[in-house]
Every structure is written in structure tokens, then in C-alpha cells.
Design a protein around this motif. Structure first.
Motif, short mmCIF file in Angstrom:
data_model
loop_
_atom_site.label_atom_id
_atom_site.label_comp_id
_atom_site.label_asym_id
_atom_site.label_seq_id
_atom_site.Cartn_x
_atom_site.Cartn_y
_atom_site.Cartn_z
N SER A 1 0.85 -1.08 -0.04
CA SER A 1 0.36 0.06 0.18
C SER A 1 0.80 1.43 0.11
O SER A 1 2.09 1.50 0.68
N GLU B 1 0.28 6.10 -0.76
CA GLU B 1 -0.23 7.05 -0.56
C GLU B 1 0.52 7.43 -2.66
O GLU B 1 1.97 7.50 -2.13
N ASP C 1 1.02 10.87 -5.20
CA ASP C 1 0.28 11.84 -5.40
C ASP C 1 -0.91 12.19 -6.50
O ASP C 1 -0.96 11.32 -7.12
N GLU C 2 -1.67 13.52 -6.18
CA GLU C 2 -3.04 13.38 -7.06
C GLU C 2 -2.25 13.72 -7.93
O GLU C 2 -3.70 13.13 -8.91
N GLY D 1 -2.26 10.12 -8.86
CA GLY D 1 -3.67 9.03 -8.33
C GLY D 1 -4.99 9.30 -9.11
O GLY D 1 -6.29 8.47 -8.81
N GLN E 1 -7.33 1.43 -5.90
CA GLN E 1 -7.68 2.74 -5.63
C GLN E 1 -8.08 3.70 -5.09
O GLN E 1 -9.70 3.32 -5.50
N THR F 1 -10.01 7.02 -3.40
CA THR F 1 -9.22 8.64 -2.48
C THR F 1 -10.83 8.82 -1.41
O THR F 1 -11.46 8.05 -1.20
N SER F 2 -9.87 9.29 -0.28
CA SER F 2 -10.56 9.90 0.76
C SER F 2 -10.04 11.23 1.28
O SER F 2 -9.12 11.67 1.12
N THR G 1 -6.12 12.63 -0.03
CA THR G 1 -5.20 11.55 -0.47
C THR G 1 -5.94 10.12 -1.06
O THR G 1 -6.98 9.96 -1.52
N ILE G 2 -4.75 9.63 -2.22
CA ILE G 2 -4.78 8.85 -2.66
C ILE G 2 -4.14 7.59 -2.43
O ILE G 2 -2.59 7.98 -2.99
N SER G 3 -4.62 6.75 -2.25
CA SER G 3 -3.92 5.42 -1.92
C SER G 3 -3.80 4.23 -3.11
O SER G 3 -5.43 3.78 -3.66
N GLU H 1 -3.41 -0.15 -3.51
CA GLU H 1 -3.36 -1.23 -1.92
C GLU H 1 -3.48 -2.07 -3.26
O GLU H 1 -4.29 -2.38 -4.07
#
Length: 201
Positions: free
Chosen positions: A101, A103, A105-106, A109, A142, A144-145, A157-159, A161
Motif C-alpha cells: 500500500s 499514498e 500524489d494527486e 492518483g 485505488q 480516494t479519501s 489523499t489517494i492510495s 493497495e
């Protein structure tokens, strides 16, 4: 420890009534090869208790990439499973299970192709490291929070996993561990090993 050093013994799981002397030779060789693999210094590798009941024999580690401020850039787990009797779904006796996992960059993401690109980070790394394998499969998620109110941190934040597994063709698992580390480093935005990014100042 910051790397898997020669002779390092990670945590392993075996049948409770089986002494170490009867560990399967291929499992011993696989664990020894993993423990002898030198990892780039940016990655912190530590022993991890492996999951139970997935296979007669198992071994595991965690890997983390920490930024200078102490934040997690990427993290993961790698588990080795061994079934001496083989496993139809594995098409072999040595199965590696990985979780990663990070995070992002935008700009990266929001790319709708990110899951496909993320999967290629793993498959390309396995090929480039010469990690002979088969029966690879997994999922890439993918997410997005968005933070609201008084929560600290960036507003969005975009992560990424990834959960993946593949079967190794032999007990030479050093290249597989290096490929897993390459995946984490790519996700964390680190340059390839041995490459230094010059400051613009």
C-alpha cells in the motif's frame, strides 16, 4: 533491521509437533535465500509472524519505506507458503503472497489506468529481476479519501493497495524479494536503486 542480512532468520510457522530438523529442504533453502538477500537501505525490513493454516509451512516479513519526517511512503508484507504435497491452485509447492500500500500524489492518483499501471509495477519487476514464476494473480484497489472538519492532514489523499500472489519455480527467492521491494519503491516514488536525484537548488 534495515535490510535482510546474510544468515538472518525471519519468523516462520511450522506444525507444532514438527522439530526444526524435519523442515523440508526446499523450504529451508527458500528461507535461507530470502534471509541472505541484501535490500536497499531505504527499506526497513522486519520479521513478521506469518498467517497460520494457509499452508503446512510459512514465513513472513514486513517492509516499510519511511520519509525523512517519519511518515509512511509505502508499506507491505511478503509471505512464503510451502506445501510439500503441492497445491493445484498454485501449480507448485512454493507460493508467495504480497500486500502493498502507498499514498500517491494527486496527479498520479486520478489516472483511471492506475490499477493497470500498479499491476505492471509488480509483473515488470519480477521479469526484470529474473524471478522465475507462474500462476500470478491479484487485485489492485485505488482509493480516494477526503478529510473534513478538524482532522489534520491533506484534504484529499489517494492510495493504492495491491494484493498479489504467485508461484516460484524454485527456492531461489532472492530475486522475488528484490522485485517486491522494487514494487514498494516505485509506489513510494523513489528513483531506481543506485540513481540519485540532483537538487534543483
Amino acid at each position: 533491521m534495515t535490510a535482510a542480512t546474510p544468515g538472518a532468520r525471519m519468523t516462520e510457522e511450522r506444525p507444532t509437533d514438527a522439530p526444526a530438523a524435519v523442515r523440508p529442504a526446499i523450504f529451508v533453502e527458500a528461507v535461507d535465500n530470502l534471509g541472505a538477500t541484501r535490500i536497499r537501505p531505504e527499506v526497513v525490513v522486519e520479521p513478521l509472524r506469518p498467517p497460520q493454516r494457509l499452508a503446512p509451512w510459512s514465513w513472513a516479513l514486513s517492509a516499510d519505506i519511511i520519509d525523512p519526517d517519519g511518515g509512511d511512503l509505502a508499506s507491505g508484507r511478503l509471505v512464503l507458503l510451502h506445501d510439500p504435497d503441492g497445491h493445484d491452485a498454485w501449480d507448485g509447492v512454493l507460493r508467495l503472497v504480497a500486500y502493498a500500500s502507498a499514498e500517491l500524489d494527486e496527479q498520479m492518483g486520478v489516472d483511471p489506468m492506475l490499477p493497470t499501471v500498479g499491476w505492471s509495477w509488480l509483473t515488470d519487476a519480477l521479469v526484470e529481476r529474473g524471478a522465475a514464476h507462474r500462476a500470478a494473480g491479484g487485485t489492485v484497489t485505488q482509493t480516494t479519501s477526503t478529510r473534513f472538519g478538524d482532522l489534520a492532514g491533506p484534504a484529499t489523499t489517494i492510495s493504492l493497495e495491491m494484493r498479489a500472489s504467485w508461484t516460484a519455480d524454485s527456492a531461489d527467492l532472492g530475486p522475488h524479494l528484490l522485485a517486491f521491494v522494487d514494487l514498494l519503491c516505485t509506489a513510494a516514488g523513489l528513483p531506481p536503486e543506485g540513481v540519485t536525484i540532483l537538487s534543483s537548488s
